[in-house]
Scaffold this active site. Structure first.
Site, PDB file in Angstrom:
ATOM      1  N   TYR A  15       0.890  -1.515   0.051  1.00 48.94           N
ATOM      2  CA  TYR A  15       0.095   0.032  -0.043  1.00 48.94           C
ATOM      3  C   TYR A  15       0.719   1.190   0.074  1.00 48.94           C
ATOM      4  O   TYR A  15       0.430   2.266  -0.596  1.00 48.94           O
ATOM      5  CB  TYR A  15      -0.962  -0.092   1.144  1.00 48.94           C
ATOM      6  CG  TYR A  15      -1.587   1.347   1.561  1.00 48.94           C
ATOM      7  CD1 TYR A  15      -2.626   1.787   0.767  1.00 48.94           C
ATOM      8  CD2 TYR A  15      -0.881   1.975   2.538  1.00 48.94           C
ATOM      9  CE1 TYR A  15      -3.054   2.742   1.090  1.00 48.94           C
ATOM     10  CE2 TYR A  15      -1.751   3.374   2.995  1.00 48.94           C
ATOM     11  CZ  TYR A  15      -2.721   3.954   2.116  1.00 48.94           C
ATOM     12  OH  TYR A  15      -3.375   5.105   2.233  1.00 48.94           O
ATOM     13  N   SER A  58      -3.228  12.400   8.696  1.00 47.61           N
ATOM     14  CA  SER A  58      -4.057  12.345   7.546  1.00 47.61           C
ATOM     15  C   SER A  58      -5.513  12.000   8.026  1.00 47.61           C
ATOM     16  O   SER A  58      -5.634  11.562   9.301  1.00 47.61           O
ATOM     17  CB  SER A  58      -3.836  10.857   6.896  1.00 47.61           C
ATOM     18  OG  SER A  58      -4.653  10.666   5.847  1.00 47.61           O
ATOM     19  N   GLN A  93      -4.445  16.912   7.769  1.00 40.07           N
ATOM     20  CA  GLN A  93      -4.637  16.892   6.484  1.00 40.07           C
ATOM     21  C   GLN A  93      -6.149  16.515   6.171  1.00 40.07           C
ATOM     22  O   GLN A  93      -6.614  15.569   6.913  1.00 40.07           O
ATOM     23  CB  GLN A  93      -3.950  15.794   5.653  1.00 40.07           C
ATOM     24  CG  GLN A  93      -4.301  15.519   4.313  1.00 40.07           C
ATOM     25  CD  GLN A  93      -5.155  14.448   4.191  1.00 40.07           C
ATOM     26  OE1 GLN A  93      -5.515  13.551   4.866  1.00 40.07           O
ATOM     27  NE2 GLN A  93      -6.049  14.582   3.017  1.00 40.07           N
ATOM     28  N   TYR A 143      -9.474  15.590   3.624  1.00 40.77           N
ATOM     29  CA  TYR A 143     -10.252  15.298   2.270  1.00 40.77           C
ATOM     30  C   TYR A 143     -11.760  15.709   2.506  1.00 40.77           C
ATOM     31  O   TYR A 143     -12.457  15.498   3.546  1.00 40.77           O
ATOM     32  CB  TYR A 143     -10.156  13.546   2.312  1.00 40.77           C
ATOM     33  CG  TYR A 143      -8.952  13.146   1.772  1.00 40.77           C
ATOM     34  CD1 TYR A 143      -8.330  13.436   0.524  1.00 40.77           C
ATOM     35  CD2 TYR A 143      -8.357  11.998   2.736  1.00 40.77           C
ATOM     36  CE1 TYR A 143      -6.980  12.841   0.289  1.00 40.77           C
ATOM     37  CE2 TYR A 143      -7.156  11.455   2.156  1.00 40.77           C
ATOM     38  CZ  TYR A 143      -6.704  11.933   1.211  1.00 40.77           C
ATOM     39  OH  TYR A 143      -5.347  11.463   0.641  1.00 40.77           O
ATOM     40  N   THR A 181      -5.939  18.157   0.497  1.00 40.46           N
ATOM     41  CA  THR A 181      -5.419  17.834  -0.374  1.00 40.46           C
ATOM     42  C   THR A 181      -6.581  17.778  -1.702  1.00 40.46           C
ATOM     43  O   THR A 181      -7.623  17.735  -1.695  1.00 40.46           O
ATOM     44  CB  THR A 181      -5.557  16.033  -0.056  1.00 40.46           C
ATOM     45  OG1 THR A 181      -4.509  15.991   0.935  1.00 40.46           O
ATOM     46  CG2 THR A 181      -5.213  15.129  -1.334  1.00 40.46           C
ATOM     47  N   ARG A 235      -4.875   1.326  -7.991  1.00 35.41           N
ATOM     48  CA  ARG A 235      -3.574   0.815  -7.455  1.00 35.41           C
ATOM     49  C   ARG A 235      -3.878  -0.748  -7.402  1.00 35.41           C
ATOM     50  O   ARG A 235      -4.431  -1.271  -6.541  1.00 35.41           O
ATOM     51  CB  ARG A 235      -3.330   1.339  -6.028  1.00 35.41           C
ATOM     52  CG  ARG A 235      -3.142   2.839  -5.919  1.00 35.41           C
ATOM     53  CD  ARG A 235      -3.247   3.612  -4.538  1.00 35.41           C
ATOM     54  NE  ARG A 235      -3.570   4.999  -4.566  1.00 35.41           N
ATOM     55  CZ  ARG A 235      -3.959   5.421  -3.351  1.00 35.41           C
ATOM     56  NH1 ARG A 235      -3.964   5.197  -2.488  1.00 35.41           N
ATOM     57  NH2 ARG A 235      -4.144   6.981  -3.629  1.00 35.41           N
ATOM     58  N   LYS A 276      -2.503  20.982  -1.153  1.00 35.24           N
ATOM     59  CA  LYS A 276      -1.576  19.784  -1.750  1.00 35.24           C
ATOM     60  C   LYS A 276      -2.142  19.230  -2.695  1.00 35.24           C
ATOM     61  O   LYS A 276      -3.177  18.644  -3.136  1.00 35.24           O
ATOM     62  CB  LYS A 276      -1.415  18.912  -0.482  1.00 35.24           C
ATOM     63  CG  LYS A 276      -0.245  17.562  -0.810  1.00 35.24           C
ATOM     64  CD  LYS A 276      -0.297  16.733   0.683  1.00 35.24           C
ATOM     65  CE  LYS A 276       0.709  15.664   0.129  1.00 35.24           C
ATOM     66  NZ  LYS A 276       0.194  14.686  -0.673  1.00 35.24           N
ATOM     67  N   HIS A 321       0.780  13.092  -5.490  1.00 34.41           N
ATOM     68  CA  HIS A 321       0.234  11.858  -4.439  1.00 34.41           C
ATOM     69  C   HIS A 321       1.122  10.697  -4.530  1.00 34.41           C
ATOM     70  O   HIS A 321       0.874   9.736  -4.677  1.00 34.41           O
ATOM     71  CB  HIS A 321      -1.015  11.447  -4.911  1.00 34.41           C
ATOM     72  CG  HIS A 321      -1.874  11.406  -3.842  1.00 34.41           C
ATOM     73  ND1 HIS A 321      -2.737  12.280  -3.208  1.00 34.41           N
ATOM     74  CD2 HIS A 321      -2.036  10.255  -3.045  1.00 34.41           C
ATOM     75  CE1 HIS A 321      -3.509  11.676  -2.151  1.00 34.41           C
ATOM     76  NE2 HIS A 321      -3.052  10.445  -1.989  1.00 34.41           N
ATOM     77  N   ARG A 341       0.604   7.921  -7.075  1.00 31.84           N
ATOM     78  CA  ARG A 341      -0.460   7.055  -6.509  1.00 31.84           C
ATOM     79  C   ARG A 341      -1.940   7.425  -7.325  1.00 31.84           C
ATOM     80  O   ARG A 341      -2.834   6.851  -6.811  1.00 31.84           O
ATOM     81  CB  ARG A 341      -0.668   6.719  -5.191  1.00 31.84           C
ATOM     82  CG  ARG A 341       0.744   6.217  -4.469  1.00 31.84           C
ATOM     83  CD  ARG A 341       1.020   6.522  -3.244  1.00 31.84           C
ATOM     84  NE  ARG A 341      -0.319   6.269  -2.198  1.00 31.84           N
ATOM     85  CZ  ARG A 341      -0.475   5.043  -1.741  1.00 31.84           C
ATOM     86  NH1 ARG A 341       0.194   4.216  -1.956  1.00 31.84           N
ATOM     87  NH2 ARG A 341      -1.377   4.937  -0.924  1.00 31.84           N
TER      88      ARG A 341
END
Length: 396
Positions: free
Chosen positions: A27, A109, A130, A132, A158, A167, A254, A278, A281
């Site tokens: 990961y 995060s 951070q 989202y 972000t 991924r 970011k 990122h 990713r």
């Protein structure tokens, strides 16, 4: 488990690979799709050459700097990384403690295992958070309010994960949160008893910040599937303005990789922006972070602080990013390898390695003070050298 002697971040990476389950290691260790951008981040940094200088008095070297106006022992911050508490029990807490002692910023995060409140209770120095922005704007607002209550010193918004890039390894490994014991991964986990004892028997195994919100997705088996249902492709610059109105402190944007986006981000009143793809990713086929850094610095570097993220594994990489115009840098994989290899001591070791490499590289390039680093630190290629498309100039 004690760590054997390690001399570089790659040693920590190999230790991490042996000590944690493959699904969790990959990961962090892998990228999206064919991993072209993921590889370019490292290759383009490697392609930059440092300019060796001799017979310069460098006996008094200064590695200290500032990030967002705050003093730091070196211009490196620990980047926000999801699932950190699965690399080592209480991983986010251990990373925050190591960063605090080392004198650098730590960023938590949204997708952390330990919650904002868990980390705030464990450290005395404010950390970055951070964010989202998810479909439920009320939930996003509550996260901002929790970050304010925890006295976080900066909010890192972000921008580059409205839709998740695929991924392949996460899907093939069946990465799940919390980790699930299946026939496919039982043998792998059985060979990591120390990890299993600490993480699987620990009290923190799911998304600490999203505990209530995730309940509706408990039957979805993989992380990728869960995220795909929660991130919002309708996000726009209007949402950035909304977050700016909610957040009273320093704001970092970011995921900037384009000059036009950089100019818009500066217009939004960002205190800093992170040039980042990122970690390779997300959009595969995008340029490396280092290859676009100079143009973004030239476009908006006089209006906002420019931070860099993408492929840093050494002090030499940090020096190269500063020479290309970054004010500071962020590390993701490097600190996760240290965490998985040796917990808090492993994170500290990763930071020590990077700092020592940075110090020696300064001396050998005739650099006394990181605050005075310019492109002159880099070796200038000859006129007949070639340029790889999308990357820095390479020697012919």
């Amino acid at each position: 488990m004690p760590m054997p002697p390690v001399t570089n971040v790659e040693d920590l990476r190999l230790l991490a690979k042996r000590r944690i389950p493959r699904a969790i290691f990959e990961y962090a260790d892998r990228g999206s799709y064919d991993e072209n951008t993921f590889r370019a981040n490292r290759e383009d940094l490697h392609a930059l050459k440092l300019r060796q200088r001799v017979m310069i008095d460098v006996s008094d070297r200064q590695l200290g700097s500032t990030m967002l106006g705050e003093p730091v022992s070196m211009p490196v911050a620990i980047a926000p990384t999801g699932l950190t508490g699965l690399f080592h029990a209480d991983g986010e807490i251990l990373g925050a403690r190591a960063a605090q002692r080392f004198g650098i910023p730590f960023c938590l995060s949204t997708m952390s295992i330990c919650s904002i409140e868990d980390v705030a209770a464990a450290v005395s120095k404010p950390f970055w958070f951070q964010l989202y922005v998810m479909r439920d704007r009320g939930f996003a607002k509550s996260l901002v309010e929790r970050a304010i209550a925890a006295k976080c010193s900066a909010l890192v918004l972000t921008l580059d994960l409205q839709i998740q890039g695929q991924r392949h390894r996460d899907i093939k490994n069946g990465l799940a949160v919390p980790p699930k014991l299946t026939l496919a991964n039982a043998l792998d986990i059985a060979t990591k008893p120390a990890w299993a004892l600490k993480v699987l028997r620990g009290k923190r195994k799911s998304f600490g910040n999203l505990a209530e919100f995730v309940q509706g997705g408990r039957n979805i088996t993989t992380l990728s599937q869960w995220i795909a249902g929660q991130f919002d492709p309708s996000l726009s610059w209007k949402d950035v303005a909304w977050i700016r109105s909610l957040w009273p402190g320093k704001l970092i944007l970011k995921g900037i990789l384009d000059i036009e986006d950089a100019r818009i981000a500066a217009d939004c009143g960002a205190d800093a922006m992170v040039v980042s793809n990122h970690g390779g990713r997300q959009l595969d086929g995008a340029p490396s972070s280092i290859s676009v850094l100079p143009s973004i610095v030239e476009a908006v570097g006089d209006r906002t602080e420019i931070l860099f993220d993408g492929g840093i594994r050494s002090g030499q990489d940090v020096l190269k990013a500063l020479a290309m115009g970054a004010h500071g840098t962020m590390i993701g994989k490097a600190w996760l390898y240290g965490l998985a290899a040796g917990g808090e001591a492993g994170v500290t070791r990763a930071l020590e390695i990077i700092r020592k490499e940075l110090d020696v590289s300064m001396a050998l390039t005739g650099t006394r003070d990181l605050c005075e680093v310019t492109p002159a630190v880099l070796h200038k290629p000859k006129s007949d050298d070639v340029v790889r498309p999308g990357g820095p100039r390479l020697a012919a």
